[in-house]
Design a protein around this motif. Sequence first.
Motif, PDB file in Angstrom:
ATOM      1  N   GLU A  82       0.835  -1.209   0.000  1.00  0.00           N
ATOM      2  CA  GLU A  82       0.000   0.000   0.000  1.00  0.00           C
ATOM      3  C   GLU A  82       0.861   1.246   0.000  1.00  0.00           C
ATOM      4  O   GLU A  82       1.901   1.292   0.671  1.00  0.00           O
ATOM      5  N   ASP A  83       0.404   2.259  -0.721  1.00  0.00           N
ATOM      6  CA  ASP A  83       1.098   3.540  -0.626  1.00  0.00           C
ATOM      7  C   ASP A  83       0.821   4.141   0.751  1.00  0.00           C
ATOM      8  O   ASP A  83      -0.118   3.748   1.447  1.00  0.00           O
ATOM      9  N   ASP A  84       1.673   5.083   1.154  1.00  0.00           N
ATOM     10  CA  ASP A  84       1.579   5.668   2.497  1.00  0.00           C
ATOM     11  C   ASP A  84       0.213   6.289   2.767  1.00  0.00           C
ATOM     12  O   ASP A  84      -0.344   6.149   3.853  1.00  0.00           O
ATOM     13  N   TRP A  85      -0.304   7.015   1.789  1.00  0.00           N
ATOM     14  CA  TRP A  85      -1.563   7.733   1.987  1.00  0.00           C
ATOM     15  C   TRP A  85      -2.714   6.762   2.229  1.00  0.00           C
ATOM     16  O   TRP A  85      -3.531   6.956   3.129  1.00  0.00           O
ATOM     17  N   THR A  86      -2.767   5.680   1.440  1.00  0.00           N
ATOM     18  CA  THR A  86      -3.808   4.659   1.633  1.00  0.00           C
ATOM     19  C   THR A  86      -3.634   3.979   2.987  1.00  0.00           C
ATOM     20  O   THR A  86      -4.616   3.753   3.710  1.00  0.00           O
ATOM     21  N   ALA A  87      -2.397   3.665   3.341  1.00  0.00           N
ATOM     22  CA  ALA A  87      -2.134   3.012   4.629  1.00  0.00           C
ATOM     23  C   ALA A  87      -2.574   3.914   5.792  1.00  0.00           C
ATOM     24  O   ALA A  87      -3.184   3.430   6.753  1.00  0.00           O
ATOM     25  N   LEU A  88      -2.279   5.213   5.689  1.00  0.00           N
ATOM     26  CA  LEU A  88      -2.720   6.136   6.733  1.00  0.00           C
ATOM     27  C   LEU A  88      -4.240   6.169   6.835  1.00  0.00           C
ATOM     28  O   LEU A  88      -4.804   6.092   7.936  1.00  0.00           O
ATOM     29  N   ARG A  89      -4.892   6.273   5.695  1.00  0.00           N
ATOM     30  CA  ARG A  89      -6.360   6.343   5.723  1.00  0.00           C
ATOM     31  C   ARG A  89      -6.951   5.090   6.338  1.00  0.00           C
ATOM     32  O   ARG A  89      -7.853   5.149   7.176  1.00  0.00           O
ATOM     33  N   ARG A  90      -6.491   3.935   5.935  1.00  0.00           N
ATOM     34  CA  ARG A  90      -7.042   2.675   6.455  1.00  0.00           C
ATOM     35  C   ARG A  90      -6.716   2.502   7.940  1.00  0.00           C
ATOM     36  O   ARG A  90      -7.529   1.985   8.704  1.00  0.00           O
ATOM     37  N   ALA A  91      -5.537   2.933   8.357  1.00  0.00           N
ATOM     38  CA  ALA A  91      -5.177   2.840   9.777  1.00  0.00           C
ATOM     39  C   ALA A  91      -6.100   3.700  10.631  1.00  0.00           C
ATOM     40  O   ALA A  91      -6.403   3.351  11.774  1.00  0.00           O
ATOM     41  N   LEU A 182     -13.772  11.089   6.280  1.00  0.00           N
ATOM     42  CA  LEU A 182     -12.325  10.856   6.171  1.00  0.00           C
ATOM     43  C   LEU A 182     -11.929  10.580   4.728  1.00  0.00           C
ATOM     44  O   LEU A 182     -10.933  11.108   4.235  1.00  0.00           O
ATOM     45  N   ASP A 183     -12.729   9.744   4.053  1.00  0.00           N
ATOM     46  CA  ASP A 183     -12.448   9.452   2.638  1.00  0.00           C
ATOM     47  C   ASP A 183     -12.457  10.738   1.814  1.00  0.00           C
ATOM     48  O   ASP A 183     -11.573  10.957   0.979  1.00  0.00           O
ATOM     49  N   GLU A 184     -13.448  11.577   2.045  1.00  0.00           N
ATOM     50  CA  GLU A 184     -13.557  12.837   1.304  1.00  0.00           C
ATOM     51  C   GLU A 184     -12.343  13.734   1.562  1.00  0.00           C
ATOM     52  O   GLU A 184     -11.777  14.324   0.636  1.00  0.00           O
ATOM     53  N   ALA A 185     -11.937  13.824   2.827  1.00  0.00           N
ATOM     54  CA  ALA A 185     -10.781  14.651   3.173  1.00  0.00           C
ATOM     55  C   ALA A 185      -9.505  14.104   2.544  1.00  0.00           C
ATOM     56  O   ALA A 185      -8.696  14.865   1.991  1.00  0.00           O
ATOM     57  N   PHE A 186      -9.316  12.809   2.585  1.00  0.00           N
ATOM     58  CA  PHE A 186      -8.112  12.216   2.001  1.00  0.00           C
ATOM     59  C   PHE A 186      -8.116  12.340   0.483  1.00  0.00           C
ATOM     60  O   PHE A 186      -7.057  12.549  -0.126  1.00  0.00           O
ATOM     61  N   THR A 187      -9.274  12.261  -0.132  1.00  0.00           N
ATOM     62  CA  THR A 187      -9.371  12.418  -1.583  1.00  0.00           C
ATOM     63  C   THR A 187      -8.960  13.823  -2.001  1.00  0.00           C
ATOM     64  O   THR A 187      -8.375  14.010  -3.056  1.00  0.00           O
ATOM     65  N   ALA A 188      -9.219  14.806  -1.156  1.00  0.00           N
ATOM     66  CA  ALA A 188      -8.854  16.182  -1.462  1.00  0.00           C
ATOM     67  C   ALA A 188      -7.349  16.319  -1.696  1.00  0.00           C
ATOM     68  O   ALA A 188      -6.910  17.131  -2.507  1.00  0.00           O
ATOM     69  N   PHE A 189      -6.551  15.516  -1.006  1.00  0.00           N
ATOM     70  CA  PHE A 189      -5.100  15.583  -1.178  1.00  0.00           C
ATOM     71  C   PHE A 189      -4.619  14.880  -2.435  1.00  0.00           C
ATOM     72  O   PHE A 189      -3.533  15.128  -2.912  1.00  0.00           O
ATOM     73  N   ARG A 190      -5.436  14.010  -2.940  1.00  0.00           N
ATOM     74  CA  ARG A 190      -5.057  13.292  -4.167  1.00  0.00           C
ATOM     75  C   ARG A 190      -5.495  14.019  -5.418  1.00  0.00           C
ATOM     76  O   ARG A 190      -4.996  13.767  -6.487  1.00  0.00           O
ATOM     77  N   GLY A 191      -6.505  14.914  -5.273  1.00  0.00           N
ATOM     78  CA  GLY A 191      -7.109  15.573  -6.417  1.00  0.00           C
ATOM     79  C   GLY A 191      -6.305  16.691  -7.010  1.00  0.00           C
ATOM     80  O   GLY A 191      -5.235  17.041  -6.770  1.00  0.00           O
TER      81      GLY A 191
END
Length: 191
Positions: A82-91, A182-191
């Motif tokens: 997993e990439d770091d961002w996905t790992a952080l979100r899932r954690a 949380l998903d919405e907030a994390f998606t903002a960093f990927r967009g």
Amino acid sequence: MTQGTREIARVAVRRRLAEVAIDVFRRDGFDRVTIADVAAEAGVSRSTFQRYFPTKEDVFLEPIEEQTALVEVALRERPAGEDDWTALRRALDALIAPQLADPATALDTARVIQQTPVLRARTVAQRVAWAPRLASALAERHPGQGSDLIRLVRAAAAMNCVTLVVERWVDSHGERDFGDLLDEAFTAFRG
């Protein structure tokens, strides 16, 4: 066996004292309530209450510390691919468990924190202090790879997402799903 029984009883008493304290703080306002008030409402002495929670702030801060420790463990256990961002979100799913287990208490707790400047500031400071620990957990997932600064920025951004999501969740009176926020907030960093 006796030690296990004592620990179970201690956890139960601690949980009950926290529930009473949160109810009293919600009803009467954090700043207007003393430890003696909470102890009286719980039917225990002030010293008994303070054995479990040395300050009234600890009613809120200690559980957050425990939940964040669970996030750190969960992050270390995420799949290496997993990439770091996905790992952080899932954690961070470890933070969602209390909302699922007892949504009303979780919302009341978050509301008291949001409405009390000293608690709000201390919980934000707590999250900021956790960024280096989460960055360290990210580093352990891929030893010798990547930049420490990038990992720290990602961990700090994740903790800031949590702060903003809690605010939105409270503003929605718990009607918005915490995980979706949380998903919405994390998606903002990927967009």
